[in-house]
Design an enzyme around this catalytic site. Structure first.
Site, PDB file in Angstrom:
ATOM      1  N   GLY A   8       0.827  -1.216   0.000  1.00 14.96           N
ATOM      2  CA  GLY A   8       0.000   0.000   0.000  1.00 14.96           C
ATOM      3  C   GLY A   8       0.855   1.256   0.000  1.00 14.96           C
ATOM      4  O   GLY A   8       0.649   2.165   0.807  1.00 14.96           O
ATOM      5  N   ARG A  11      -0.055   5.870  -1.617  1.00 14.22           N
ATOM      6  CA  ARG A  11      -0.596   7.095  -1.017  1.00 14.22           C
ATOM      7  C   ARG A  11      -0.298   7.107   0.482  1.00 14.22           C
ATOM      8  O   ARG A  11       0.066   6.085   1.065  1.00 14.22           O
ATOM      9  CB  ARG A  11      -2.115   7.170  -1.194  1.00 14.22           C
ATOM     10  CG  ARG A  11      -2.566   7.272  -2.627  1.00 14.22           C
ATOM     11  CD  ARG A  11      -4.075   7.429  -2.743  1.00 14.22           C
ATOM     12  NE  ARG A  11      -4.800   6.215  -2.400  1.00 14.22           N
ATOM     13  CZ  ARG A  11      -5.563   6.066  -1.330  1.00 14.22           C
ATOM     14  NH1 ARG A  11      -5.703   7.042  -0.464  1.00 14.22           N
ATOM     15  NH2 ARG A  11      -6.195   4.912  -1.099  1.00 14.22           N
ATOM     16  N   ASN A  81       1.621  -2.265   5.437  1.00 14.94           N
ATOM     17  CA  ASN A  81       0.959  -0.972   5.634  1.00 14.94           C
ATOM     18  C   ASN A  81      -0.441  -0.917   5.020  1.00 14.94           C
ATOM     19  O   ASN A  81      -1.308  -0.211   5.537  1.00 14.94           O
ATOM     20  CB  ASN A  81       1.832   0.132   5.027  1.00 14.94           C
ATOM     21  CG  ASN A  81       1.073   1.430   4.870  1.00 14.94           C
ATOM     22  OD1 ASN A  81       0.875   2.166   5.828  1.00 14.94           O
ATOM     23  ND2 ASN A  81       0.607   1.699   3.653  1.00 14.94           N
ATOM     24  N   SER A 133      -2.886   0.350  14.681  1.00 19.16           N
ATOM     25  CA  SER A 133      -3.581   1.606  14.985  1.00 19.16           C
ATOM     26  C   SER A 133      -3.827   1.669  16.488  1.00 19.16           C
ATOM     27  O   SER A 133      -3.950   0.624  17.142  1.00 19.16           O
ATOM     28  CB  SER A 133      -4.935   1.638  14.261  1.00 19.16           C
ATOM     29  OG  SER A 133      -5.772   2.628  14.810  1.00 19.16           O
ATOM     30  N   TYR A 146     -12.887  -2.384  12.170  1.00 14.35           N
ATOM     31  CA  TYR A 146     -11.533  -1.856  11.971  1.00 14.35           C
ATOM     32  C   TYR A 146     -10.689  -2.077  13.233  1.00 14.35           C
ATOM     33  O   TYR A 146      -9.552  -2.558  13.155  1.00 14.35           O
ATOM     34  CB  TYR A 146     -11.612  -0.370  11.627  1.00 14.35           C
ATOM     35  CG  TYR A 146     -10.275   0.298  11.405  1.00 14.35           C
ATOM     36  CD1 TYR A 146      -9.538   0.062  10.248  1.00 14.35           C
ATOM     37  CD2 TYR A 146      -9.744   1.172  12.354  1.00 14.35           C
ATOM     38  CE1 TYR A 146      -8.302   0.680  10.038  1.00 14.35           C
ATOM     39  CE2 TYR A 146      -8.522   1.793  12.158  1.00 14.35           C
ATOM     40  CZ  TYR A 146      -7.804   1.542  10.996  1.00 14.35           C
ATOM     41  OH  TYR A 146      -6.577   2.161  10.801  1.00 14.35           O
ATOM     42  N   SER A 147     -11.256  -1.739  14.402  1.00 14.21           N
ATOM     43  CA  SER A 147     -10.520  -1.894  15.663  1.00 14.21           C
ATOM     44  C   SER A 147     -10.131  -3.351  15.877  1.00 14.21           C
ATOM     45  O   SER A 147      -8.993  -3.651  16.272  1.00 14.21           O
ATOM     46  CB  SER A 147     -11.370  -1.409  16.844  1.00 14.21           C
ATOM     47  OG  SER A 147     -11.746  -0.067  16.682  1.00 14.21           O
ATOM     48  N   LYS A 150      -7.247  -4.323  13.639  1.00 13.72           N
ATOM     49  CA  LYS A 150      -5.954  -3.767  14.052  1.00 13.72           C
ATOM     50  C   LYS A 150      -5.458  -4.436  15.336  1.00 13.72           C
ATOM     51  O   LYS A 150      -4.245  -4.541  15.563  1.00 13.72           O
ATOM     52  CB  LYS A 150      -6.064  -2.244  14.207  1.00 13.72           C
ATOM     53  CG  LYS A 150      -6.274  -1.528  12.872  1.00 13.72           C
ATOM     54  CD  LYS A 150      -5.096  -1.768  11.930  1.00 13.72           C
ATOM     55  CE  LYS A 150      -5.197  -1.045  10.616  1.00 13.72           C
ATOM     56  NZ  LYS A 150      -4.037  -1.240   9.745  1.00 13.72           N
ATOM     57  N   ILE A 179      -3.648  10.377  11.816  1.00 14.50           N
ATOM     58  CA  ILE A 179      -2.618  10.865  10.906  1.00 14.50           C
ATOM     59  C   ILE A 179      -3.311  11.534   9.719  1.00 14.50           C
ATOM     60  O   ILE A 179      -4.327  11.028   9.218  1.00 14.50           O
ATOM     61  CB  ILE A 179      -1.729   9.685  10.405  1.00 14.50           C
ATOM     62  CG1 ILE A 179      -1.167   8.865  11.582  1.00 14.50           C
ATOM     63  CG2 ILE A 179      -0.607  10.201   9.493  1.00 14.50           C
ATOM     64  CD1 ILE A 179      -0.212   9.569  12.501  1.00 14.50           C
TER      65      ILE A 179
HETATM   66  P1  NDP Z   1      -4.754   5.766   2.787  1.00 14.93           P
HETATM   67  O1  NDP Z   1      -6.177   5.435   2.559  1.00 14.93           O
HETATM   68  O2  NDP Z   1      -4.269   7.158   2.622  1.00 14.93           O
HETATM   69  O3  NDP Z   1      -3.824   4.790   1.879  1.00 14.93           O
HETATM   70  C1  NDP Z   1      -4.066   3.419   1.903  1.00 14.93           C
HETATM   71  C2  NDP Z   1      -3.033   2.728   1.064  1.00 14.93           C
HETATM   72  O4  NDP Z   1      -3.290   1.314   1.131  1.00 14.93           O
HETATM   73  C3  NDP Z   1      -3.086   3.129  -0.396  1.00 14.93           C
HETATM   74  O5  NDP Z   1      -1.784   3.164  -0.924  1.00 14.93           O
HETATM   75  C4  NDP Z   1      -3.901   1.991  -1.029  1.00 14.93           C
HETATM   76  O6  NDP Z   1      -3.558   1.757  -2.391  1.00 14.93           O
HETATM   77  C5  NDP Z   1      -3.439   0.819  -0.197  1.00 14.93           C
HETATM   78  N1  NDP Z   1      -4.421  -0.273  -0.239  1.00 14.93           N
HETATM   79  C6  NDP Z   1      -5.681  -0.283   0.237  1.00 14.93           C
HETATM   80  N2  NDP Z   1      -6.266  -1.455  -0.017  1.00 14.93           N
HETATM   81  C7  NDP Z   1      -5.345  -2.217  -0.665  1.00 14.93           C
HETATM   82  C8  NDP Z   1      -5.350  -3.523  -1.194  1.00 14.93           C
HETATM   83  N3  NDP Z   1      -6.427  -4.318  -1.101  1.00 14.93           N
HETATM   84  N4  NDP Z   1      -4.223  -3.989  -1.772  1.00 14.93           N
HETATM   85  C9  NDP Z   1      -3.127  -3.214  -1.881  1.00 14.93           C
HETATM   86  N5  NDP Z   1      -3.067  -1.957  -1.406  1.00 14.93           N
HETATM   87  C10 NDP Z   1      -4.165  -1.458  -0.807  1.00 14.93           C
HETATM   88  O7  NDP Z   1      -4.462   5.261   4.267  1.00 14.93           O
HETATM   89  P2  NDP Z   1      -3.311   5.680   5.293  1.00 14.93           P
HETATM   90  O8  NDP Z   1      -2.067   5.981   4.588  1.00 14.93           O
HETATM   91  O9  NDP Z   1      -3.872   6.637   6.233  1.00 14.93           O
HETATM   92  O10 NDP Z   1      -3.184   4.293   6.089  1.00 14.93           O
HETATM   93  C11 NDP Z   1      -2.079   3.415   5.922  1.00 14.93           C
HETATM   94  C12 NDP Z   1      -2.115   2.404   7.059  1.00 14.93           C
HETATM   95  O11 NDP Z   1      -2.040   3.100   8.306  1.00 14.93           O
HETATM   96  C13 NDP Z   1      -3.413   1.587   7.104  1.00 14.93           C
HETATM   97  O12 NDP Z   1      -3.114   0.262   7.493  1.00 14.93           O
HETATM   98  C14 NDP Z   1      -4.205   2.286   8.189  1.00 14.93           C
HETATM   99  O13 NDP Z   1      -5.139   1.430   8.787  1.00 14.93           O
HETATM  100  C15 NDP Z   1      -3.102   2.702   9.144  1.00 14.93           C
HETATM  101  N6  NDP Z   1      -3.459   3.798  10.038  1.00 14.93           N
HETATM  102  C16 NDP Z   1      -3.849   5.021   9.545  1.00 14.93           C
HETATM  103  C17 NDP Z   1      -4.169   6.041  10.420  1.00 14.93           C
HETATM  104  C18 NDP Z   1      -4.616   7.378   9.965  1.00 14.93           C
HETATM  105  O14 NDP Z   1      -5.094   8.165  10.810  1.00 14.93           O
HETATM  106  N7  NDP Z   1      -4.478   7.740   8.700  1.00 14.93           N
HETATM  107  C19 NDP Z   1      -4.106   5.832  11.885  1.00 14.93           C
HETATM  108  C20 NDP Z   1      -3.695   4.530  12.263  1.00 14.93           C
HETATM  109  C21 NDP Z   1      -3.375   3.554  11.377  1.00 14.93           C
HETATM  110  P3  NDP Z   1      -4.516   2.175  -3.638  1.00 14.93           P
HETATM  111  O15 NDP Z   1      -4.939   3.575  -3.435  1.00 14.93           O
HETATM  112  O16 NDP Z   1      -3.641   1.951  -4.819  1.00 14.93           O
HETATM  113  O17 NDP Z   1      -5.675   1.222  -3.604  1.00 14.93           O
END
Ligand code: NDP
Length: 239
Positions: A8, A11, A81, A133, A146-147, A150, A179
């Site tokens: 992931g 982004r 991630n 998380s 979700y909780s 995680k 975040i």
């Molecule tokens: P975003 O939604 O900004 O980004 C998610 C990323 O995961 C993207 O790159 C997306 O790729 C990828 N992704 C989602 N589903 C899939 C899949 N099935 N296969 C491959 N890639 C996938 O989320 P964040 O950056 O905020 O979150 C990243 C991690 O951090 C997650 O695990 C989230 O739970 C965790 N987190 C985030 C927090 C926050 O407040 N933001 C807090 C705590 C934990 P694409 O767009 O190409 O599908």
């Protein structure tokens, strides 16, 4: 030269981790699912290899790990991630939605860890970093699925740390607070302000701050840390 595979990475936090690792001398491969143009531009700006693979699909994960391994030559560090979230009253969560969240957040991390650890075991070296998380630590209302996913990732981290430690592999988790990424775009400005007010450091975290923690866990400074969950929440959760 150290190598890493980040799931992931197109982004948000994953993208920041790819950039941080590349800026610190790692050769990196990362996966994405939908964000094709973001993935391409990150690959161009960092030199990392972008691999399209759905974390929830076993065949795609197996192929992605093979592709990453043949490009990198070895995989020193895996960052699980990729993650998804959604908000719902507990009584409205459908089985499909429960399974959708778990298939990416838990099963994806299981599949990548299983495939990559085969290589790490033969090298007698590896770092696995799971992005959990704070909601996995303390639970969040209207995000039970979700909780729970995680929290499962934290259980996976601790058990795997015990099993893989004798093979020279550390397994740790980072539990970020709120975040500033697209994942939180569903929250209203009011909700975000309330979350910031409840945070002793009075702001949301930045993806780059999670990335710096991942870089630390990947590096030699963290050689003797395993089975740990690092709370990165600006004090939002203090246990
Ligand atoms: P975003 O939604 O900004 O980004 C998610 C990323 O995961 C993207 O790159 C997306 O790729 C990828 N992704 C989602 N589903 C899939 C899949 N099935 N296969 C491959 N890639 C996938 O989320 P964040 O950056 O905020 O979150 C990243 C991690 O951090 C997650 O695990 C989230 O739970 C965790 N987190 C985030 C927090 C926050 O407040 N933001 C807090 C705590 C934990 P694409 O767009 O190409 O599908």
């Amino acid at each position: 030269m150290k190598t890493a595979l980040v799931t992931g990475g197109s982004r948000g936090i994953g993208k920041a981790i790819v950039e941080e690792l590349c800026n610190n001398g790692y050769t990196v491969a990362f996966t994405y699912k939908n964000s094709e143009s973001e993935a391409k531009s990150l690959a161009e700006s960092t030199g990392a290899l972008a691999i399209k693979a759905d974390s929830a699909d076993e065949a795609e994960v197996v192929a992605a790990v093979r592709q990453a391994y043949s490009h990198l030559g070895k995989i020193d560090c895996l960052v699980n991630n990729a993650g998804i979230s959604s908000f719902s009253l507990f009584t409205d969560i459908t089985l499909d939605e429960w399974n959708r969240i778990f298939s990416v957040n838990v099963t994806g991390a299981f599949l990548y860890s299983r495939e990559v650890s085969r290589y790490m075991i033969s090298e007698k070296y590896g770092r696995i970093i799971n992005i959990s998380s704070i909601w996995g630590l303390v639970g969040s209302s209207c995000e039970v699925h979700y909780s729970a996913s995680k929290a499962a990732l934290i259980g996976l981290t601790k058990a795997l740390a015990k099993e893989l430690g004798p093979s020279g592999i550390t397994v740790n988790a980072i539990a970020p607070g709120v975040i500033d990424t697209e994942m939180n775009k569903a929250l209203s400005d009011e909700d975000l302000k309330a979350l910031e007010d409840e945070t002793p450091l009075m702001r949301m975290g930045r993806a780059e701050e999670v990335a710096k923690c991942a870089l630390y866990l990947a590096g030699d400074g963290a050689d003797f840390i395993t089975g740990e969950v690092i709370n990165l929440s600006g004090g939002f959760v203090i246990t």
